[in-house]
Design a protein around this motif. Structure first.
Motif, short mmCIF file in Angstrom:
data_model
loop_
_atom_site.label_atom_id
_atom_site.label_comp_id
_atom_site.label_asym_id
_atom_site.label_seq_id
_atom_site.Cartn_x
_atom_site.Cartn_y
_atom_site.Cartn_z
N ARG A 186 0.82 -1.22 0.00
CA ARG A 186 0.00 0.00 0.00
C ARG A 186 0.85 1.27 0.00
NH1 ARG A 186 -3.78 -2.23 -2.31
NH2 ARG A 186 -4.94 -3.82 -1.15
N GLN A 187 2.15 1.11 -0.01
CA GLN A 187 3.03 2.28 -0.05
C GLN A 187 3.27 2.67 -1.51
OE1 GLN A 187 6.62 1.75 2.20
NE2 GLN A 187 5.55 1.27 4.10
N ARG A 188 2.40 3.49 -2.01
CA ARG A 188 2.50 3.87 -3.42
C ARG A 188 3.80 4.64 -3.69
NH1 ARG A 188 -2.99 5.63 -6.48
NH2 ARG A 188 -4.25 3.79 -5.97
N PRO A 189 4.51 4.28 -4.75
CA PRO A 189 5.68 5.07 -5.13
C PRO A 189 5.29 6.51 -5.42
CG PRO A 189 5.66 2.97 -6.30
CD PRO A 189 4.33 3.10 -5.62
N ILE A 190 6.20 7.43 -5.15
CA ILE A 190 5.98 8.85 -5.44
C ILE A 190 6.53 9.14 -6.82
CG2 ILE A 190 6.58 11.20 -4.75
CD1 ILE A 190 7.00 9.97 -1.88
N LEU A 191 5.73 9.78 -7.65
CA LEU A 191 6.14 10.12 -9.01
C LEU A 191 6.09 11.64 -9.16
CD1 LEU A 191 6.93 9.38 -11.90
CD2 LEU A 191 4.48 9.12 -12.42
N LEU A 192 7.27 12.26 -9.28
CA LEU A 192 7.36 13.70 -9.48
C LEU A 192 7.41 14.00 -10.97
CD1 LEU A 192 10.13 14.61 -6.87
CD2 LEU A 192 7.67 14.88 -6.60
N MET A 193 6.46 14.79 -11.43
CA MET A 193 6.43 15.19 -12.83
C MET A 193 6.58 16.70 -12.91
SD MET A 193 6.19 12.44 -14.60
CE MET A 193 5.73 13.08 -16.21
N LEU A 218 7.36 0.20 -10.96
CA LEU A 218 6.38 1.06 -10.30
C LEU A 218 5.19 0.27 -9.78
CD1 LEU A 218 6.32 4.19 -12.67
CD2 LEU A 218 7.31 4.03 -10.39
N GLN A 219 4.80 -0.76 -10.52
CA GLN A 219 3.61 -1.51 -10.12
C GLN A 219 3.90 -2.54 -9.04
OE1 GLN A 219 1.84 -3.19 -13.65
NE2 GLN A 219 1.74 -1.23 -14.71
N CYS A 220 5.06 -3.20 -9.13
CA CYS A 220 5.35 -4.33 -8.24
C CYS A 220 6.54 -4.10 -7.30
CB CYS A 220 5.61 -5.60 -9.07
SG CYS A 220 4.31 -5.98 -10.26
N THR A 262 -0.70 1.88 -14.43
CA THR A 262 0.48 2.34 -13.70
C THR A 262 0.15 3.55 -12.84
OG1 THR A 262 1.91 1.54 -15.48
CG2 THR A 262 2.86 3.13 -13.93
N LEU A 263 -0.53 4.54 -13.41
CA LEU A 263 -0.86 5.76 -12.67
C LEU A 263 -1.72 5.46 -11.45
CD1 LEU A 263 -1.54 8.25 -15.59
CD2 LEU A 263 0.43 8.20 -14.07
N ASP A 264 -2.49 4.37 -11.50
CA ASP A 264 -3.35 4.01 -10.38
C ASP A 264 -2.57 3.35 -9.25
OD1 ASP A 264 -5.91 3.90 -9.18
OD2 ASP A 264 -6.08 1.77 -9.68
N ARG A 265 -1.25 3.19 -9.46
CA ARG A 265 -0.41 2.58 -8.43
C ARG A 265 0.65 3.53 -7.89
NH1 ARG A 265 -2.20 -1.72 -11.44
NH2 ARG A 265 -2.42 -3.73 -10.36
N VAL A 266 0.62 4.79 -8.30
CA VAL A 266 1.62 5.76 -7.84
C VAL A 266 0.93 6.99 -7.28
CG1 VAL A 266 3.30 4.98 -9.55
CG2 VAL A 266 1.80 6.91 -10.10
N ARG A 267 1.71 7.80 -6.55
CA ARG A 267 1.26 9.11 -6.09
C ARG A 267 1.93 10.15 -6.98
NH1 ARG A 267 2.00 9.89 0.23
NH2 ARG A 267 1.05 11.86 -0.39
N CYS A 268 1.19 10.72 -7.89
CA CYS A 268 1.76 11.64 -8.86
C CYS A 268 1.68 13.08 -8.34
CB CYS A 268 1.02 11.53 -10.20
SG CYS A 268 1.84 12.43 -11.53
#
Length: 501
Positions: free
Chosen positions: A32-39, A138-140, A174-180
């Motif tokens: 449940r610890q979503r990766p952080i994605l900085l855009m 990112l997903q796994c 993919t986007l549903d598994r990260v914090r963008c």
């Protein structure tokens, strides 16, 4: 959001992801610890905030620019191994450990830190062969068949397509598994960082007058022209060394860092003016209470940019005093803590010299480990290296009693306390002279707003004022930076700035 807001959000995330319950189990499970994605646009400091967050949270950091990697270095190399299934032997393909995963384990081994951040930059600019691996990552949270170790938070960064033609869009899965987190260039946020990172003050002053030049990207017949925060910071480093060496900075040199010809020429012209203002106004004399009589006549007739530049020069001059006071404060505190430990251990030691030597060695080991782990910044490392030299200089003599040994060890510390007191006294006097000049030259106008604001964004100035309250700073801070008066003055400042630019 801007880079400062993003930093705070990521720090909150780190604290939450690494929080454990009474049984030592992470409150938020890894899945449940979503990766952080900085855009965000390139060069605004995405990697730097990760370094700052890791240092402030005292955790490890492993950073990679993924475009430099192949599928083999990210996933590992294949090898054949035999396995028996239902009585039959099969040859299967397995993979060696990923270079990236191995780097995490090496970081843990070398630094002693079991938790940290794995930061992958330019994640959406990978080659076609590596793209599936990044999506799996990112997903796994794995590279090949190797998982990121527990306690390591995944963060990644990418550039929007308007800045890089080779980017790949992430799909919904993919986007549903990260914090963008979408980032934007913001000079006001960068200015606070610049003040505390000691970016060359001529650059900060120029951008105060021309904030639209902080970050620019334009395409014309000659190709793309751009200016980034990274460009300003790298230019700052060169300018400081060039000044020490007596080498001039011209528009050609500036253009090597600011790839926007008009901005480079404008900035170079301002830098020349800035140096001239510094000589003409005699900032060291102002901070010593020796203002030249012609200074007030000139400042009264000066244009907007010149008046603001003088304020910037004044705050920069004060910054030197605050930096010296902060440096001596840290050195004194470190030395005091060492002596406190030494005194507490002397009572149980039969050999005061051996006890002292062991403490020095232990301190050296801690400093080396913290430096290698990235837990202390260059300034902190410099102060600790200085203290090690002092501790060896004032080492007790063989055969001394505990009382004599402690007196020997404390001898140098007494001089350091005096050095600190002198640095604090000098900073306090310079600040009062600065206020004398500001009141006589600008009264309670817009320039005073800039002066007070600059003091409030400097951590070294704030720390000094917290320990040594200044009546005039407190008064002007309340009068000018609180409520409707602040908004009125800042609006006037913005209008003047627009007219000038």
């Amino acid at each position: 959001m801007n880079i400062k807001q993003a930093k705070e959000e990521i720090k909150h995330t780190v604290k939450a992801y690494l929080s454990k319950d009474a049984h030592g189990i992470y409150r938020i499970p890894g899945i449940r610890q979503r990766p952080i994605l900085l855009m965000g646009p390139p060069g605004i400091g995405k990697t730097q905030i990760m370094e700052q967050i890791a240092r402030e949270c005292r955790i490890g950091l492993v950073a990679y620019t993924i475009t430099h990697h192949t599928r083999q270095s990210a996933v590992g190399l294949p090898f054949i191994e035999e396995e028996v299934y239902e009585g039959k032997t099969y040859s299967i393909t397995k993979y060696t450990m990923s270079e990236i995963i191995a780097s995490i384990y090496q970081k843990m081994r070398d630094s002693g830190l079991k938790e940290g951040i794995l930061f992958i930059d330019e994640i959406n600019c990978v080659s076609e062969t590596l793209a599936p691996t990044m999506l799996q990552f990112l997903q796994c949270k794995t590279f090949g068949n190797q998982a990121v170790p527990e306690g390591w938070i995944i963060a990644a960064a990418g550039n929007p397509p308007e800045y890089n033609k080779s980017v790949r869009d992430f799909d919904m899965v993919t986007l549903d598994r990260v914090r963008c987190i979408d980032l934007e260039a913001d000079f006001s946020a960068w200015k606070e960082y610049a003040k505390n990172a000691h970016i060359h003050n001529a650059i900060v002053s120029y951008l105060e007058l021309h904030p639209r030049n902080f970050y620019r990207t334009e395409a014309d017949v000659d190709g793309i022209q751009f200016v980034t925060a990274r460009g300003w910071e790298d230019l700052s480093s060169l300018m400081k060394v060039y000044e020490e060496l007596g080498i001039p900075i011209d528009s050609g040199v500036v253009h090597e860092f600011l790839h926007h010809k008009e901005t480079a020429q404008d900035a170079a012209a301002y830098f020349d003016l800035y140096r001239k203002y510094q000589d003409d106004y005699g900032i060291p004399d102002i901070l010593a209470g020796r203002v030249k009589p012609q200074v007030f006549a000139r400042i009264e007739q000066a244009a907007f940019d010149e008046r603001l530049s003088v304020v910037s020069l004044l705050t920069n001059g004060l910054a030197g005093f605050f930096q010296r006071a902060a440096q001596q404060t840290e050195r004194t505190s470190l030395w005091y803590e060492f002596l406190k430990d030494y005194r507490s251990q002397l009572s149980d030691s039969r050999d005061p010299l051996l006890c002292y030597s062991r403490l020095v060695k232990s301190f050296e080991d801690i400093v080396r480990q913290e430096h290698e782990a990235g837990l202390i910044n260059p300034s902190q490392y410099k102060n600790r290296e200085w203290l090690i030299r002092q501790l060896n200089k004032f080492m007790p003599q063989n055969g001394q009693t505990s009382q004599e040994a402690f007196a020997s060890a404390k001898y140098g510390f007494d001089f350091q306390q005096e050095t600190l007191e002198n640095a604090e006294l000098a900073a306090g006097i310079a600040l009062e002279y600065a206020f004398d000049f500001m009141e006589q030259a600008f009264l309670e106008g817009q320039e005073m707003v800039v002066f007070i604001t600059d003091l409030t964004v400097s951590t070294e100035a704030v720390a000094f004022l917290a320990e040594h309250p200044c009546e005039r700073f407190t008064r002007y801070n309340q009068q000018l930076l609180i409520g409707t008066r602040r908004q009125q003055l800042l609006s006037e400042l913005a209008r003047d700035n627009e007219q000038f630019t």
